[in-house]
Scaffold this active site. Structure first.
Site, short mmCIF file in Angstrom:
data_model
loop_
_atom_site.label_atom_id
_atom_site.label_comp_id
_atom_site.label_asym_id
_atom_site.label_seq_id
_atom_site.Cartn_x
_atom_site.Cartn_y
_atom_site.Cartn_z
N HIS A 1 -84.30 -50.48 10.71
CA HIS A 1 -85.15 -51.41 10.19
C HIS A 1 -86.90 -51.29 9.93
CE1 HIS A 1 -83.23 -55.81 9.45
NE2 HIS A 1 -84.13 -55.43 9.21
N ASP B 1 -79.52 -60.39 12.01
CA ASP B 1 -80.32 -58.82 12.68
C ASP B 1 -79.61 -59.24 14.13
OD1 ASP B 1 -81.11 -57.13 13.93
OD2 ASP B 1 -82.67 -56.22 13.20
N HIS C 1 -81.39 -58.65 16.50
CA HIS C 1 -82.81 -58.59 16.97
C HIS C 1 -83.58 -59.08 15.52
CE1 HIS C 1 -80.70 -55.26 18.54
NE2 HIS C 1 -81.16 -54.85 19.58
N ASP D 1 -87.01 -57.99 15.37
CA ASP D 1 -88.07 -57.34 15.24
C ASP D 1 -89.23 -58.54 14.77
OD1 ASP D 1 -85.98 -56.06 15.42
OD2 ASP D 1 -85.35 -55.63 12.81
N HIS E 1 -89.29 -49.53 14.64
CA HIS E 1 -87.73 -50.56 14.01
C HIS E 1 -88.33 -52.63 14.54
CE1 HIS E 1 -84.35 -50.05 16.51
NE2 HIS E 1 -85.53 -49.69 17.93
N ASP F 1 -79.34 -56.20 9.33
CA ASP F 1 -78.91 -55.57 9.82
C ASP F 1 -77.73 -55.01 10.42
OD1 ASP F 1 -78.82 -53.81 12.61
OD2 ASP F 1 -80.82 -53.89 12.58
N ASP G 1 -76.47 -54.23 13.25
CA ASP G 1 -76.22 -54.78 14.38
C ASP G 1 -76.13 -55.57 14.51
OD1 ASP G 1 -78.54 -55.87 14.73
OD2 ASP G 1 -79.52 -53.33 15.97
N GLU H 1 -79.45 -49.37 9.80
CA GLU H 1 -79.46 -49.31 10.67
C GLU H 1 -77.84 -49.27 10.86
OE1 GLU H 1 -80.82 -48.47 13.74
OE2 GLU H 1 -83.01 -50.20 13.23
#
Length: 295
Positions: free
Chosen positions: A97, A120, A122, A124, A137, A222, A224, A267
């Protein structure tokens, strides 16, 4: 929807701890991305990949592989700029990312004020002072909002207002990162809110926030964000993710808004995947975001 699409890959895996996402663009292309887009009525140009330099060492432990990542992202920035100048839609495939620190500023420079929807697990939103790992990332969204690390986007004068940024599906946020997101008025829709309100309502609100006073939306997806059982080929899986239904519905709503200016999808790690399951799913997500639901 713009009928001319440029595919730009970035073989980036230096932003993460686990290797393999540098092969993500290959896995996504192998899942018939160009063929599917062409069948969807798009005129497609594959501009190839940004190749990342092989580092001698990690360098600054708070900004691991900063030199190589910044150089690759500047090259990506130039490629996305050229795509936009040609009047084409930039579809950027990664890679980890950290590549968003190359793609998003290019879109912001071309269109002026833009919003960002960041799907995402996360946030980030770390920088060199808050990141527990020094992995870049985990920093690109903070960088494009002008909140550091500045070195990630020193090649661009453009920034995104945090008040036009929405994170959907966030569920693995570092405590200092949470505080930073709140202090800068970034909207975060965690999985608990998606469960209680539903993905339809959440995504419609996300579009409204990202569109408010802007010229359109960049979507950064992303893989994930999705439940690991459905998308096993990611480097940082987090349980309790988006279902397939929620993932497709979110991208359908963003596409239907007519506000989508650009997209990156990141990702995909084929080393951790099963029979390219995540690469195939990535292509289906892209097709949905671009208005093609032929699967």
């Amino acid at each position: 929807m713009n009928q001319f699409i440029d595919i730009i890959g970035s073989q980036m895996d230096l932003g993460a701890s686990r290797k393999g996402v540098d092969m993500g663009p290959l896995a996504i292309r192998h899942a018939d991305l160009v063929y599917r887009l062409s069948c969807g009525g798009f005129t497609v140009k594959d501009k190839g990949d940004v190749i990342v330099a092989i580092p001698e060492n990690a360098g600054d432990p708070k900004l691991r592989y900063k030199k190589e990542i910044c150089a690759a992202n500047e090259a990506l920035y130039r490629m996305v700029q050229q795509t936009l100048e040609d009047g084409h839609f930039p579809l950027i495939i990664g890679g980890d990312h950290s590549i968003a620190a190359g793609s998003v500023p290019a879109v912001a420079r071309h269109y002026g004020s833009i919003g960002v929807i960041w799907i995402d697990a996360h946030g980030d939103f770390n920088d060199e002072t808050t990141s527990p790992s020094g992995n870049i990332h985990g920093m690109p969204l903070s960088a494009v909002c002008g909140l550091g690390p500045d070195c990630l986007i020193e090649y661009s004068p453009s920034r995104v207002s945090p008040q036009n940024v929405v994170i959907i599906g966030g569920r693995d946020l570092d405590p200092p990162e949470k505080a930073k997101l709140k202090a800068n008025h970034v909207t975060v829709f965690p999985m608990s809110e998606i469960h209680s309100r539903g993905i339809l309502e959440v995504t419609k609100e996300a579009v409204a926030i990202a569109s408010r006073g802007t010229n359109g939306i960049h979507l950064s997806f992303d893989m994930d964000a999705i439940e690991p059982g459905e998308a096993p080929g990611v480097g940082t899986p987090v349980e309790n993710g988006l279902s397939l239904r929620e993932s497709f519905m979110a991208t359908e709503i963003i596409q239907a808004s007519g506000k989508l200016l650009s997209m990156d999808l990141v990702e995909v790690n084929p080393l951790l995947d099963t029979r390219n399951r995540t690469g195939i799913l990535a292509v289906n997500i892209i097709m949905t975001a671009l208005g093609c639901t032929d699967y």
